[in-house]
Design an enzyme around this catalytic site. Sequence first.
Site, PDB file in Angstrom:
ATOM      1  N   SER A   1       0.805  -1.238   0.000  1.00  0.00           N
ATOM      2  CA  SER A   1       0.000   0.000   0.000  1.00  0.00           C
ATOM      3  C   SER A   1       0.830   1.277   0.000  1.00  0.00           C
ATOM      4  O   SER A   1       0.277   2.361  -0.222  1.00  0.00           O
ATOM      5  CB  SER A   1      -0.940   0.020   1.202  1.00  0.00           C
ATOM      6  OG  SER A   1      -1.988  -0.885   1.008  1.00  0.00           O
TER       7      SER A   1
ATOM      8  N   LYS B   1       0.491   3.352  -3.004  1.00  0.00           N
ATOM      9  CA  LYS B   1      -0.670   4.245  -3.197  1.00  0.00           C
ATOM     10  C   LYS B   1      -0.255   5.717  -3.145  1.00  0.00           C
ATOM     11  O   LYS B   1      -0.928   6.568  -3.716  1.00  0.00           O
ATOM     12  CB  LYS B   1      -1.731   3.940  -2.138  1.00  0.00           C
ATOM     13  CG  LYS B   1      -2.329   2.536  -2.261  1.00  0.00           C
ATOM     14  CD  LYS B   1      -3.180   2.182  -1.043  1.00  0.00           C
ATOM     15  CE  LYS B   1      -3.755   0.770  -1.120  1.00  0.00           C
ATOM     16  NZ  LYS B   1      -4.450   0.377   0.127  1.00  0.00           N
TER      17      LYS B   1
ATOM     18  N   TYR C   1      -3.522  -2.549 -10.460  1.00  0.00           N
ATOM     19  CA  TYR C   1      -3.407  -2.281  -9.015  1.00  0.00           C
ATOM     20  C   TYR C   1      -2.545  -3.346  -8.317  1.00  0.00           C
ATOM     21  O   TYR C   1      -1.679  -3.025  -7.502  1.00  0.00           O
ATOM     22  CB  TYR C   1      -4.821  -2.203  -8.414  1.00  0.00           C
ATOM     23  CG  TYR C   1      -4.855  -2.185  -6.910  1.00  0.00           C
ATOM     24  CD1 TYR C   1      -4.543  -1.021  -6.198  1.00  0.00           C
ATOM     25  CD2 TYR C   1      -5.175  -3.337  -6.182  1.00  0.00           C
ATOM     26  CE1 TYR C   1      -4.557  -1.014  -4.807  1.00  0.00           C
ATOM     27  CE2 TYR C   1      -5.194  -3.328  -4.791  1.00  0.00           C
ATOM     28  CZ  TYR C   1      -4.894  -2.167  -4.114  1.00  0.00           C
ATOM     29  OH  TYR C   1      -4.894  -2.153  -2.741  1.00  0.00           O
TER      30      TYR C   1
ATOM     31  N   TYR D   1      -5.020   3.852   7.931  1.00  0.00           N
ATOM     32  CA  TYR D   1      -6.383   3.318   8.024  1.00  0.00           C
ATOM     33  C   TYR D   1      -6.985   3.637   9.398  1.00  0.00           C
ATOM     34  O   TYR D   1      -6.858   4.765   9.871  1.00  0.00           O
ATOM     35  CB  TYR D   1      -6.407   1.807   7.719  1.00  0.00           C
ATOM     36  CG  TYR D   1      -5.526   1.477   6.542  1.00  0.00           C
ATOM     37  CD1 TYR D   1      -5.896   1.892   5.269  1.00  0.00           C
ATOM     38  CD2 TYR D   1      -4.301   0.837   6.689  1.00  0.00           C
ATOM     39  CE1 TYR D   1      -5.074   1.637   4.175  1.00  0.00           C
ATOM     40  CE2 TYR D   1      -3.483   0.575   5.604  1.00  0.00           C
ATOM     41  CZ  TYR D   1      -3.875   0.988   4.357  1.00  0.00           C
ATOM     42  OH  TYR D   1      -3.064   0.748   3.285  1.00  0.00           O
TER      43      TYR D   1
ATOM     44  N   VAL E   1       1.091  -3.737   3.859  1.00  0.00           N
ATOM     45  CA  VAL E   1       1.028  -5.043   4.538  1.00  0.00           C
ATOM     46  C   VAL E   1       2.301  -5.863   4.380  1.00  0.00           C
ATOM     47  O   VAL E   1       2.436  -6.891   5.024  1.00  0.00           O
ATOM     48  CB  VAL E   1      -0.168  -5.934   4.129  1.00  0.00           C
ATOM     49  CG1 VAL E   1      -1.469  -5.436   4.681  1.00  0.00           C
ATOM     50  CG2 VAL E   1      -0.227  -6.171   2.656  1.00  0.00           C
TER      51      VAL E   1
HETATM   52  O1  DON Z   1      -4.891  -4.656  -1.863  1.00  0.00           O
HETATM   53  C1  DON Z   1      -4.327  -5.206  -0.918  1.00  0.00           C
HETATM   54  O2  DON Z   1      -4.963  -5.769  -0.032  1.00  0.00           O
HETATM   55  C2  DON Z   1      -2.823  -5.159  -0.847  1.00  0.00           C
HETATM   56  N1  DON Z   1      -2.259  -5.229  -2.165  1.00  0.00           N
HETATM   57  C3  DON Z   1      -2.347  -3.898  -0.194  1.00  0.00           C
HETATM   58  C4  DON Z   1      -2.933  -3.673   1.177  1.00  0.00           C
HETATM   59  C5  DON Z   1      -2.024  -2.991   2.112  1.00  0.00           C
HETATM   60  O3  DON Z   1      -0.838  -2.907   1.933  1.00  0.00           O
HETATM   61  C6  DON Z   1      -2.660  -2.519   3.376  1.00  0.00           C
HETATM   62  N2  DON Z   1      -1.694  -1.865   4.226  1.00  0.00           N
HETATM   63  N3  DON Z   1      -1.341  -1.961   5.315  1.00  0.00           N
END
Ligand code: DON
Length: 303
Positions: A63, A66, A190, A238, A256
């Site tokens: 993320s 982003k 994405y 978040y 993540v």
């Molecule tokens: O879309 C997802 O769930 C993952 N590619 C990215 C989510 C993420 O990194 C949330 N962050 N802490």
Amino acid sequence: MDIAAILREVHESVGQSADRGAVATYIPELADIDPGLFAMSVVLADGSQHSVGDAAMPFSIQSISKVFALALALGRLGDRLWFRVGREPSGLAFNSILQLEHEKGIPRNPFINAGAIVVTDAVLSHHAPREYLGELLRFIRTAAGDDDIHINRAVARSETESGHRNFALAHFIRAYGNLVNPPDLTLGAYFHQCAVEMSCDQLARAGRFLMGAPGMPRLVSPGRVRRINALMLTCGHYDGSGDFAFRVGLPGKSGVGGGILVIAPGRASIAVWSPGLNAQGNSKLGTEAVELLARRAGWSVFG
Ligand code: DON
């Protein structure tokens, strides 16, 4: 200030923590990472860089991508982007679908998954996915001053096979008319964007354009730098964003994969990485490490 000594001290004291959180398993390709890995890197306003731990080891930025996608989208669409995505913290998990129905397919902010999917879709409307990913990689490589930054295709494939929540989000948004491209096309882009890998050394350099300090790469206007930082502070973690602001006092964006990019405006770009996550899906040790680093260095946007 002896930043190298501070980093050694933070690494030593935080690195001893027995509770390192839990590695994310919902993307199978990320599940086997060693939770003992831990790194930090800091670029100061004078351009010097200081690192500790496994700072040269690439990890999945997830993320954190982003932030770069948002910078690119704002450059391409300008403020028109805000018709399609909000600027409020969600108070919900990164992958939540709850608010989307109430808010008629307009995601709360560009950092929750729903909002990031819309941001990627917005840039894609002007590009084929391959061109978008090429442009994103060029942006990140220019920001970092390093061409050795790549997408891990196995991670992208793994998420394509297991990313049912993101497919649900994308289809739901499309049902409200806020997704222009077919969901699998937008999600393909994405998932590949999230699968960019960087080391802490590279990520700290890639964050320099958000420092707003003279001599740093200028990839977006100063006004946009302030706004991206504001969104990182209010939405970058978040439903853990308030706690991160309370404890660290600096804008940050987590992933993540266990990485966090943190900006001390005018002073530093900071990258930390430890794969174990807390209950909100943000790096547990990483948060503790930047909390201590910010306190020792006296960095806070709140004075
Ligand atoms: O879309 C997802 O769930 C993952 N590619 C990215 C989510 C993420 O990194 C949330 N962050 N802490």
